[in-house]
Design a protein around this motif. Structure first.
Motif, PDB file in Angstrom:
ATOM      1  N   MET A 176       0.844  -1.182   0.000  1.00  0.00           N
ATOM      2  CA  MET A 176       0.000   0.000   0.000  1.00  0.00           C
ATOM      3  C   MET A 176       0.885   1.241   0.000  1.00  0.00           C
ATOM      4  SD  MET A 176      -2.925   0.947   2.742  1.00  0.00           S
ATOM      5  CE  MET A 176      -4.268   1.887   2.139  1.00  0.00           C
ATOM      6  N   GLU A 177       0.480   2.267  -0.746  1.00  0.00           N
ATOM      7  CA  GLU A 177       1.238   3.518  -0.796  1.00  0.00           C
ATOM      8  C   GLU A 177       1.125   4.270   0.526  1.00  0.00           C
ATOM      9  OE1 GLU A 177      -0.837   6.955  -2.882  1.00  0.00           O
ATOM     10  OE2 GLU A 177      -1.856   5.215  -3.762  1.00  0.00           O
ATOM     11  N   ASP A 178       2.101   5.137   0.800  1.00  0.00           N
ATOM     12  CA  ASP A 178       2.071   5.942   2.016  1.00  0.00           C
ATOM     13  C   ASP A 178       0.969   6.988   1.880  1.00  0.00           C
ATOM     14  OD1 ASP A 178       3.033   6.494   4.553  1.00  0.00           O
ATOM     15  OD2 ASP A 178       4.442   8.010   3.828  1.00  0.00           O
ATOM     16  N   LEU A 179       0.076   7.050   2.841  1.00  0.00           N
ATOM     17  CA  LEU A 179      -1.069   7.953   2.764  1.00  0.00           C
ATOM     18  C   LEU A 179      -0.724   9.303   3.380  1.00  0.00           C
ATOM     19  CD1 LEU A 179      -3.933   5.516   3.854  1.00  0.00           C
ATOM     20  CD2 LEU A 179      -3.137   6.041   1.537  1.00  0.00           C
ATOM     21  N   ALA A 180      -1.119  10.368   2.706  1.00  0.00           N
ATOM     22  CA  ALA A 180      -0.893  11.723   3.206  1.00  0.00           C
ATOM     23  C   ALA A 180      -1.969  12.073   4.221  1.00  0.00           C
ATOM     24  CB  ALA A 180      -0.935  12.725   2.047  1.00  0.00           C
ATOM     25  N   ILE A 181      -1.634  12.990   5.108  1.00  0.00           N
ATOM     26  CA  ILE A 181      -2.620  13.502   6.056  1.00  0.00           C
ATOM     27  C   ILE A 181      -3.735  14.169   5.246  1.00  0.00           C
ATOM     28  CG2 ILE A 181      -2.995  15.194   7.891  1.00  0.00           C
ATOM     29  CD1 ILE A 181      -0.053  14.624   8.717  1.00  0.00           C
ATOM     30  N   GLY A 182      -4.974  13.879   5.610  1.00  0.00           N
ATOM     31  CA  GLY A 182      -6.105  14.419   4.874  1.00  0.00           C
ATOM     32  C   GLY A 182      -6.694  13.442   3.864  1.00  0.00           C
ATOM     33  N   THR A 183      -6.045  12.298   3.674  1.00  0.00           N
ATOM     34  CA  THR A 183      -6.562  11.290   2.744  1.00  0.00           C
ATOM     35  C   THR A 183      -7.845  10.683   3.317  1.00  0.00           C
ATOM     36  OG1 THR A 183      -4.333  10.743   1.980  1.00  0.00           O
ATOM     37  CG2 THR A 183      -6.059   9.104   1.565  1.00  0.00           C
TER      38      THR A 183
ATOM     39  N   GLU B 199     -16.113   5.190   6.641  1.00  0.00           N
ATOM     40  CA  GLU B 199     -15.223   6.205   6.065  1.00  0.00           C
ATOM     41  C   GLU B 199     -14.456   6.925   7.173  1.00  0.00           C
ATOM     42  OE1 GLU B 199     -16.907   8.942   3.284  1.00  0.00           O
ATOM     43  OE2 GLU B 199     -17.960   7.353   2.182  1.00  0.00           O
ATOM     44  N   GLY B 200     -13.242   7.353   6.812  1.00  0.00           N
ATOM     45  CA  GLY B 200     -12.417   8.078   7.776  1.00  0.00           C
ATOM     46  C   GLY B 200     -11.420   8.988   7.079  1.00  0.00           C
ATOM     47  N   ILE B 201     -10.769   9.793   7.887  1.00  0.00           N
ATOM     48  CA  ILE B 201      -9.753  10.723   7.365  1.00  0.00           C
ATOM     49  C   ILE B 201      -8.463  10.510   8.144  1.00  0.00           C
ATOM     50  CG2 ILE B 201      -9.107  13.150   7.098  1.00  0.00           C
ATOM     51  CD1 ILE B 201     -12.065  13.805   6.820  1.00  0.00           C
ATOM     52  N   VAL B 202      -7.344  10.372   7.418  1.00  0.00           N
ATOM     53  CA  VAL B 202      -6.033  10.198   8.047  1.00  0.00           C
ATOM     54  C   VAL B 202      -5.643  11.525   8.701  1.00  0.00           C
ATOM     55  CG1 VAL B 202      -3.592   9.690   7.648  1.00  0.00           C
ATOM     56  CG2 VAL B 202      -5.349   8.460   6.346  1.00  0.00           C
ATOM     57  N   SER B 203      -5.402  11.482  10.022  1.00  0.00           N
ATOM     58  CA  SER B 203      -5.034  12.710  10.737  1.00  0.00           C
ATOM     59  C   SER B 203      -3.545  12.759  11.092  1.00  0.00           C
ATOM     60  CB  SER B 203      -5.870  12.862  12.014  1.00  0.00           C
ATOM     61  OG  SER B 203      -5.598  11.794  12.900  1.00  0.00           O
ATOM     62  N   ARG B 204      -2.917  11.592  11.203  1.00  0.00           N
ATOM     63  CA  ARG B 204      -1.480  11.537  11.495  1.00  0.00           C
ATOM     64  C   ARG B 204      -0.873  10.326  10.831  1.00  0.00           C
ATOM     65  NH1 ARG B 204      -0.306  13.262  17.739  1.00  0.00           N
ATOM     66  NH2 ARG B 204      -0.891  15.424  17.442  1.00  0.00           N
ATOM     67  N   SER B 205       0.411  10.473  10.499  1.00  0.00           N
ATOM     68  CA  SER B 205       1.140   9.365   9.912  1.00  0.00           C
ATOM     69  C   SER B 205       2.416   9.172  10.723  1.00  0.00           C
ATOM     70  CB  SER B 205       1.469   9.673   8.449  1.00  0.00           C
ATOM     71  OG  SER B 205       2.222   8.626   7.901  1.00  0.00           O
TER      72      SER B 205
ATOM     73  N   ILE C  34       2.249   3.340  11.738  1.00  0.00           N
ATOM     74  CA  ILE C  34       0.782   3.387  11.871  1.00  0.00           C
ATOM     75  C   ILE C  34       0.206   4.701  11.356  1.00  0.00           C
ATOM     76  CG2 ILE C  34       0.691   1.845  13.881  1.00  0.00           C
ATOM     77  CD1 ILE C  34       0.228   4.392  15.585  1.00  0.00           C
ATOM     78  N   TYR C  35      -1.085   4.645  11.048  1.00  0.00           N
ATOM     79  CA  TYR C  35      -1.861   5.839  10.733  1.00  0.00           C
ATOM     80  C   TYR C  35      -2.833   6.080  11.875  1.00  0.00           C
ATOM     81  CZ  TYR C  35      -0.428   5.264   5.862  1.00  0.00           C
ATOM     82  OH  TYR C  35       0.299   5.139   4.710  1.00  0.00           O
ATOM     83  N   GLU C  36      -3.056   7.348  12.185  1.00  0.00           N
ATOM     84  CA  GLU C  36      -4.133   7.721  13.099  1.00  0.00           C
ATOM     85  C   GLU C  36      -5.259   8.208  12.197  1.00  0.00           C
ATOM     86  OE1 GLU C  36      -4.426  11.493  15.738  1.00  0.00           O
ATOM     87  OE2 GLU C  36      -3.378   9.960  16.922  1.00  0.00           O
ATOM     88  N   ILE C  37      -6.403   7.548  12.301  1.00  0.00           N
ATOM     89  CA  ILE C  37      -7.522   7.846  11.411  1.00  0.00           C
ATOM     90  C   ILE C  37      -8.779   8.077  12.239  1.00  0.00           C
ATOM     91  CG2 ILE C  37      -8.914   7.005   9.466  1.00  0.00           C
ATOM     92  CD1 ILE C  37      -6.558   5.080   8.811  1.00  0.00           C
ATOM     93  N   PHE C  38      -9.529   9.105  11.885  1.00  0.00           N
ATOM     94  CA  PHE C  38     -10.824   9.359  12.509  1.00  0.00           C
ATOM     95  C   PHE C  38     -11.895   8.767  11.600  1.00  0.00           C
ATOM     96  CE2 PHE C  38      -8.323  12.428  14.823  1.00  0.00           C
ATOM     97  CZ  PHE C  38      -8.888  12.396  16.084  1.00  0.00           C
ATOM     98  N   PHE C  39     -12.608   7.752  12.127  1.00  0.00           N
ATOM     99  CA  PHE C  39     -13.654   7.066  11.371  1.00  0.00           C
ATOM    100  C   PHE C  39     -15.031   7.544  11.809  1.00  0.00           C
ATOM    101  CE2 PHE C  39     -10.180   3.982  10.961  1.00  0.00           C
ATOM    102  CZ  PHE C  39     -10.234   3.724   9.602  1.00  0.00           C
TER     103      PHE C  39
END
Length: 176
Positions: A1-8, A17-23, A27-32
């Motif tokens: 999997m590609e590295d996800l940018a904040i805001g993805t 559905e969620g938004i990546v808030s930290r990388s 790990i990713y921190e995601i708000f679902f």
């Protein structure tokens, strides 16, 4: 999997559905929408990308920003200087200046004070020299002309080289 940018924006089969808030490193921190804030491994195959920001947010400084910050610090603190040693024979000595007129009072200055002022003068000439050489609006001819004045000033100050403990610290004028 590609590295996800904040805001993805991503989709997970359980959390929705969620938004990546930290990388972070792994790990990713995601708000679902279901589940709130979750930390998921970057290698999670259950994440599908819905949309990615057009531009990745910047995480570091550009070279120009680092250069600007360093210039500010060097200007503010008059360059980074190192300790310059005075020759031992002058330590605890005094510079006595006597006027030709015996009715006038002479002046005594501790050699350490006089030496410190000479070193400060040399350091300020060096900063001036650096500022001239890096000045964006001066052309090469102007830089050379101004540099010659500084070189002549160094030459005029070679008299004070006897105060320095190390030859590397000496003033050097124009060599012929």
């Amino acid at each position: 999997m590609e590295d996800l940018a904040i805001g993805t924006r991503v989709k997970h089969p359980v959390y929705g559905e969620g938004i990546v808030s930290r990388s972070h490193l792994t790990i990713y921190e995601i708000f679902f929408e279901r589940g709130g804030k979750m930390e998921l491994t970057k290698y999670n195959a259950d994440l599908d990308i819905i949309s990615a920001p057009e531009e990745k947010p910047r995480t570091g400084l550009t070279l120009a920003e680092v250069e600007k910050a360093m210039t500010y610090v060097l200007d503010k603190y008059q360059g980074l200087t190192y300790a310059v040693k005075m020759a031992d024979k002058w330590k605890d000595g005094t510079l006595e200046m006597k006027p030709a007129n015996p009715e006038l009072q002479s002046k005594e200055v501790p050699m350490e004070t006089f030496f410190h002022k000479i070193v400060m003068l040399r350091d300020r000439l060096r900063v001036l020299e650096q500022n001239i050489n890096s000045h964006p609006k001066l052309d090469d001819d102007d830089k050379v002309q101004l540099q010659q004045y500084i070189t002549r000033a160094y030459g005029s100050l070679t008299t004070f080289n006897i105060l320095f403990a190390e030859k590397d610290d000496y003033f050097k004028g124009q060599s012929k």
